[in-house]
Scaffold this motif. Structure first.
Motif, short mmCIF file in Angstrom:
data_model
loop_
_atom_site.label_atom_id
_atom_site.label_comp_id
_atom_site.label_asym_id
_atom_site.label_seq_id
_atom_site.Cartn_x
_atom_site.Cartn_y
_atom_site.Cartn_z
N MET A 304 0.83 -1.21 0.00
CA MET A 304 0.00 0.00 0.00
C MET A 304 0.87 1.26 0.00
N GLN A 305 1.96 1.22 0.76
CA GLN A 305 2.85 2.39 0.83
C GLN A 305 3.61 2.58 -0.48
N PRO A 311 0.35 5.07 4.17
CA PRO A 311 1.58 4.77 4.89
C PRO A 311 1.36 3.74 5.98
N PHE A 312 2.46 3.24 6.54
CA PHE A 312 2.36 2.28 7.64
C PHE A 312 3.58 2.43 8.54
N CYS A 313 3.53 1.81 9.71
CA CYS A 313 4.71 1.69 10.55
C CYS A 313 4.57 0.44 11.42
N LYS A 324 1.36 12.60 10.32
CA LYS A 324 1.52 13.89 9.62
C LYS A 324 1.60 13.74 8.10
N ASP A 325 2.13 12.63 7.64
CA ASP A 325 2.36 12.47 6.20
C ASP A 325 1.21 11.77 5.47
N THR A 326 0.12 11.45 6.17
CA THR A 326 -0.95 10.70 5.53
C THR A 326 -1.59 11.46 4.37
N GLY A 331 -4.73 7.62 -1.00
CA GLY A 331 -5.85 6.86 -0.43
C GLY A 331 -6.16 5.62 -1.24
N LEU A 332 -7.01 4.77 -0.69
CA LEU A 332 -7.39 3.53 -1.37
C LEU A 332 -8.55 3.78 -2.32
#
Length: 351
Positions: A304-305, A311-313, A324-326, A331-332
């Motif tokens: 997805m990223q 994003p993910f972590c 902050k970076d979304t 988007g999907l």
């Protein structure tokens, strides 16, 4: 006489059960009688959604996660004799259920022992390749051996690119009957104003669900926006708690969950495949936190990223700063292709 179709999702998180909801609705619309079969939270969810349908309890796999994600593969290996025993118990239960309840067909969502040699049997999975690190070849071989016992394998995705499952749901020269049925979601996108800045949607086996819940509740103590927090805990009664600007639910049924997702600007969730299908259907912006040690969710989150969708972590690395970076991600997005249930259900109609 209407034909009775047994539909049995795996009780591993809630995703297998929730993606069966549109199939159950379609069975009813096409004049079949669905019979629900599962265990634990998955069965509880389906009986809440379909209180008028017959529901049967199957043997439980009792799958739990270790507190340390990197130990998951070792734990599953150690649990394999118990899992194999449960599959045999499941198969014996199916033989009995078919006779006692005059079942005409079977749909299994990742339950290995739910098939019958004399009835049309379908296996639902998005994993033709089962990712498990350096043992991917073995987990894939074992999974495909199971799929061969079924008449058809339904993949809730599209065949060509772009698609949602990537290499997991697409292999060359499969040795069994595959149908790409299109993504499954119980939700519809509806125009509505944003009520919540962030919606947290949790699910999955313990103790990892609870570990993430505690971490996120602690992090969001200092968040100024409006938060909707769904714990993903199936209990007899729905509970709602207000803590400052945070509204906390233990669970939501489909109608309320659909409204809540549509009215949330950002969704934080595990990167489970069903969650990704749902968020794609609704065209949502998301932030993913894959379950530690679950190779599938890590792969999907990275995908997805890399595709600039979300994003993910890692779970241990999450902080509010990560959100902050979304806005930089697109988007999907939904696919136009949806399941043709009339054609799929031909399998159960017989001569």
């Amino acid at each position: 006489m209407k034909k009775k179709i047994l539909i049995a999702p795996l009780n591993w998180g809630l995703g297998h059960a929730t993606r069966c909801i549109p199939i159950i609705d379609a069975l009813v619309q096409h004049n079949f009688i669905p019979v629900l079969a599962s265990d634990g939270a998955a069965l509880s969810l389906l009986t809440k959604e379909f209180p008028d349908l017959e529901a049967l309890e199957l043997p439980s796999y009792n799958i739990t996660y270790p507190k340390k994600g990197y130990l998951l593969k070792l734990k599953l290996f150690r649990d394999s004799p118990k899992i194999i025993k449960t599959i045999h118990e499941e198969q014996r239960a199916i033989q009995s259920i078919v006779k006692r309840h005059t079942i005409d067909g079977i749909i299994s969502d990742n339950r290995f022992g739910v098939y019958h040699n004399q009835l049309p049997s379908v296996f639902i999975t998005h994993q033709l390749k089962v990712l498990s690190g350096n043992t991917t070849w073995l987990s894939t071989k074992l999974h495909q051996k199971t799929i061969k016992r079924f008449d058809q394998c339904w993949i809730p995705d599209v065949l060509g690119p772009p698609n949602l499952s990537g290499m997991m749901g697409h292999i060359e020269n499969p040795a069994f009957n595959i149908e790409y049925i299109g993504p499954l979601s119980r939700f519809e996108k509806k125009p509505c104003e944003a009520v919540y800045d962030v919606m947290v949607l949790l699910s999955g086996p313990e103790p990892q669900r609870e570990i993430l819940e505690k971490k996120l509740l602690e992090e969001f103590k200092n968040y100024r926006g409006k938060i909707l927090f769904v714990r993903g805990v199936l209990e007899d009664k729905q509970s709602i708690q207000a803590i400052g600007n945070l509204t906390l639910y233990n669970f939501m049924t489909t109608e309320l969950l659909e409204t809540s997702l549509n009215s949330s600007s950002l969704v934080i969730a595990r990167s489970g495949y069903t969650t990704i299908m749902d968020l794609a259907k609704l065209g949502k912006h998301a932030f993913f936190i894959p379950t530690p040690g679950q190779f599938e969710q890590i792969y999907l989150a990275k995908r997805m990223q890399e595709n600039n969708m979300a994003p993910f972590c890692k779970q241990d690395d999450f902080s509010l700063d990560k959100l902050k970076d979304t806005s930089k991600f697109k988007g999907l997005k939904a696919f136009e292709e949806t399941p043709n249930f009339k054609e799929l259900f031909h399998l159960f109609e017989g001569e």
